[in-house]
Scaffold this motif. Structure first.
Motif, PDB file in Angstrom:
ATOM      1  N   LYS A   1       0.838  -1.189   0.000  1.00 15.43           N
ATOM      2  CA  LYS A   1       0.000   0.000   0.000  1.00 15.43           C
ATOM      3  C   LYS A   1       0.883   1.253   0.000  1.00 15.43           C
ATOM      4  CE  LYS A   1      -3.729   2.282   2.400  1.00 15.43           C
ATOM      5  NZ  LYS A   1      -4.595   2.324   3.571  1.00 15.43           N
ATOM      6  N   VAL A   2       0.511   2.227  -0.814  1.00 11.47           N
ATOM      7  CA  VAL A   2       1.236   3.493  -0.892  1.00 11.47           C
ATOM      8  C   VAL A   2       0.413   4.560  -0.181  1.00 11.47           C
ATOM      9  CG1 VAL A   2       2.150   5.258  -2.450  1.00 11.47           C
ATOM     10  CG2 VAL A   2       2.321   2.840  -3.074  1.00 11.47           C
ATOM     11  N   ILE A   3       1.093   5.352   0.645  1.00 18.02           N
ATOM     12  CA  ILE A   3       0.421   6.468   1.304  1.00 18.02           C
ATOM     13  C   ILE A   3       1.044   7.778   0.824  1.00 18.02           C
ATOM     14  CG2 ILE A   3      -0.298   5.151   3.339  1.00 18.02           C
ATOM     15  CD1 ILE A   3       2.065   6.347   4.864  1.00 18.02           C
ATOM     16  N   HIS A   4       0.226   8.807   0.749  1.00 15.88           N
ATOM     17  CA  HIS A   4       0.691  10.129   0.328  1.00 15.88           C
ATOM     18  C   HIS A   4       0.840  11.004   1.563  1.00 15.88           C
ATOM     19  CE1 HIS A   4       0.390   9.681  -4.053  1.00 15.88           C
ATOM     20  NE2 HIS A   4      -0.423   8.711  -3.703  1.00 15.88           N
ATOM     21  N   LEU A   5       2.049  11.443   1.810  1.00 10.06           N
ATOM     22  CA  LEU A   5       2.324  12.328   2.939  1.00 10.06           C
ATOM     23  C   LEU A   5       1.961  13.768   2.598  1.00 10.06           C
ATOM     24  CD1 LEU A   5       5.776  10.771   3.841  1.00 10.06           C
ATOM     25  CD2 LEU A   5       3.554  10.230   4.846  1.00 10.06           C
ATOM     26  N   SER A   6       2.028  14.081   1.323  1.00 10.27           N
ATOM     27  CA  SER A   6       1.627  15.369   0.760  1.00 10.27           C
ATOM     28  C   SER A   6       1.462  15.126  -0.735  1.00 10.27           C
ATOM     29  CB  SER A   6       2.690  16.438   1.030  1.00 10.27           C
ATOM     30  OG  SER A   6       3.806  16.263   0.179  1.00 10.27           O
ATOM     31  N   PRO A   7       0.969  16.097  -1.491  1.00 10.01           N
ATOM     32  CA  PRO A   7       0.873  15.872  -2.941  1.00 10.01           C
ATOM     33  C   PRO A   7       2.225  15.593  -3.601  1.00 10.01           C
ATOM     34  CG  PRO A   7      -0.481  17.737  -2.299  1.00 10.01           C
ATOM     35  CD  PRO A   7       0.326  17.351  -1.081  1.00 10.01           C
ATOM     36  N   GLN A   8       3.328  16.049  -2.972  1.00  8.59           N
ATOM     37  CA  GLN A   8       4.655  15.863  -3.560  1.00  8.59           C
ATOM     38  C   GLN A   8       5.486  14.780  -2.874  1.00  8.59           C
ATOM     39  OE1 GLN A   8       3.628  19.098  -2.552  1.00  8.59           O
ATOM     40  NE2 GLN A   8       2.887  19.556  -4.599  1.00  8.59           N
ATOM     41  N   MET A   9       4.922  14.072  -1.891  1.00  7.56           N
ATOM     42  CA  MET A   9       5.675  13.032  -1.177  1.00  7.56           C
ATOM     43  C   MET A   9       4.807  11.811  -0.940  1.00  7.56           C
ATOM     44  SD  MET A   9       7.649  15.312   1.728  1.00  7.56           S
ATOM     45  CE  MET A   9       8.225  13.860   2.549  1.00  7.56           C
ATOM     46  N   TRP A  10       5.374  10.624  -1.169  1.00  6.71           N
ATOM     47  CA  TRP A  10       4.647   9.381  -0.981  1.00  6.71           C
ATOM     48  C   TRP A  10       5.630   8.296  -0.565  1.00  6.71           C
ATOM     49  CZ3 TRP A  10       5.454  12.160  -5.332  1.00  6.71           C
ATOM     50  CH2 TRP A  10       6.368  11.636  -6.238  1.00  6.71           C
ATOM     51  N   GLN A  11       5.091   7.234  -0.011  1.00  6.02           N
ATOM     52  CA  GLN A  11       5.928   6.096   0.397  1.00  6.02           C
ATOM     53  C   GLN A  11       5.033   4.881   0.583  1.00  6.02           C
ATOM     54  OE1 GLN A  11       7.376   7.693   4.152  1.00  6.02           O
ATOM     55  NE2 GLN A  11       6.041   6.289   5.285  1.00  6.02           N
ATOM     56  N   THR A  12       5.689   3.726   0.665  1.00  2.00           N
ATOM     57  CA  THR A  12       4.935   2.532   1.024  1.00  2.00           C
ATOM     58  C   THR A  12       4.524   2.678   2.481  1.00  2.00           C
ATOM     59  OG1 THR A  12       7.029   1.410   1.486  1.00  2.00           O
ATOM     60  CG2 THR A  12       5.998   0.955  -0.652  1.00  2.00           C
ATOM     61  N   GLU A  13       3.403   2.065   2.817  1.00  2.00           N
ATOM     62  CA  GLU A  13       2.915   2.168   4.195  1.00  2.00           C
ATOM     63  C   GLU A  13       3.935   1.596   5.176  1.00  2.00           C
ATOM     64  OE1 GLU A  13      -1.388   1.778   6.195  1.00  2.00           O
ATOM     65  OE2 GLU A  13      -0.708  -0.045   5.182  1.00  2.00           O
ATOM     66  N   GLU A  14       4.523   0.489   4.814  1.00  3.99           N
ATOM     67  CA  GLU A  14       5.545  -0.153   5.644  1.00  3.99           C
ATOM     68  C   GLU A  14       6.920   0.279   5.140  1.00  3.99           C
ATOM     69  OE1 GLU A  14       7.462  -1.869   8.423  1.00  3.99           O
ATOM     70  OE2 GLU A  14       5.285  -2.114   8.452  1.00  3.99           O
ATOM     71  N   ILE A  15       7.744   0.842   6.023  1.00  3.40           N
ATOM     72  CA  ILE A  15       9.093   1.274   5.614  1.00  3.40           C
ATOM     73  C   ILE A  15      10.180   0.778   6.567  1.00  3.40           C
ATOM     74  CG2 ILE A  15       8.293   3.312   4.336  1.00  3.40           C
ATOM     75  CD1 ILE A  15       9.310   4.972   6.812  1.00  3.40           C
ATOM     76  N   THR A  16       9.886  -0.253   7.349  1.00  7.55           N
ATOM     77  CA  THR A  16      10.832  -0.746   8.346  1.00  7.55           C
ATOM     78  C   THR A  16      12.185  -1.114   7.731  1.00  7.55           C
ATOM     79  OG1 THR A  16       8.985  -1.599   9.618  1.00  7.55           O
ATOM     80  CG2 THR A  16      11.162  -2.403  10.219  1.00  7.55           C
TER      81      THR A  16
END
Length: 161
Positions: free
Chosen positions: A2-17
């Motif tokens: 799953k990908v989450i958007h931290l802002s319109p210009q930043m995103w990451q996978t939900e899990e980043i361990t």
């Protein structure tokens, strides 16, 4: 993943361990690296780290820590993505502008300069690496280029006017 958007210009996978562990190891390895400013801006008279120097220093350390980074042009954005071998990633999009050209540059050179500049800053931001001298924004204040803050009696600092 799953990908989450931290802002319109930043995103990451939900899990980043796994990504975080490798990024911490990269940071420890980077502390031992020798990254020196290797170019001088003739206009601003400041030294900086070139994109080539930054990439040549970072790539082996990224690879050692199971990381890879890509930078792509997407319209008016430089999209920088940091990948971990697990598939976890984080990405950002940074707008870029052509460099203000001088008499000896054409439009394509100005665009290329803007892309290189944006890539260097986006890469530095993604990996938490400073590529320039921190001048507290003085250089960006074009009315005061080169002006030094003045220390007054009592230790107060008067910014250039």
């Amino acid at each position: 993943m799953k990908v989450i958007h931290l802002s319109p210009q930043m995103w990451q996978t939900e899990e980043i361990t796994e990504l975080a562990k490798s990024l911490i190891s990269f940071a420890a390895d980077f502390q031992k690296a020798s990254l020196k400013k290797d170019a001088k801006n003739a206009y601003l008279k400041n030294q900086y780290i070139t994109l080539d120097n930054l990439l040549n220093t970072c790539r082996p350390l990224l690879t050692k820590n199971k990381l890879a980074i890509t930078q792509e042009l997407a319209g008016e954005y430089i999209v920088t993505t940091l990948y971990h071998e697990s598939g976890q990633f984080k990405g950002s999009a940074m707008i870029f502008n052509p460099m203000a050209g001088n008499k000896s540059t054409n439009n394509l050179q100005a665009i290329g300069g803007g892309i290189t500049y944006a890539k260097r800053y986006a890469l530095g931001a993604m990996l938490c690496i400073s590529t320039d001298v921190d001048d507290d924004g003085q250089i960006a204040d074009t009315d005061h280029v080169g002006a030094e803050p003045q220390v007054q009696k009592g230790g107060k600092v008067k910014e250039p006017s």
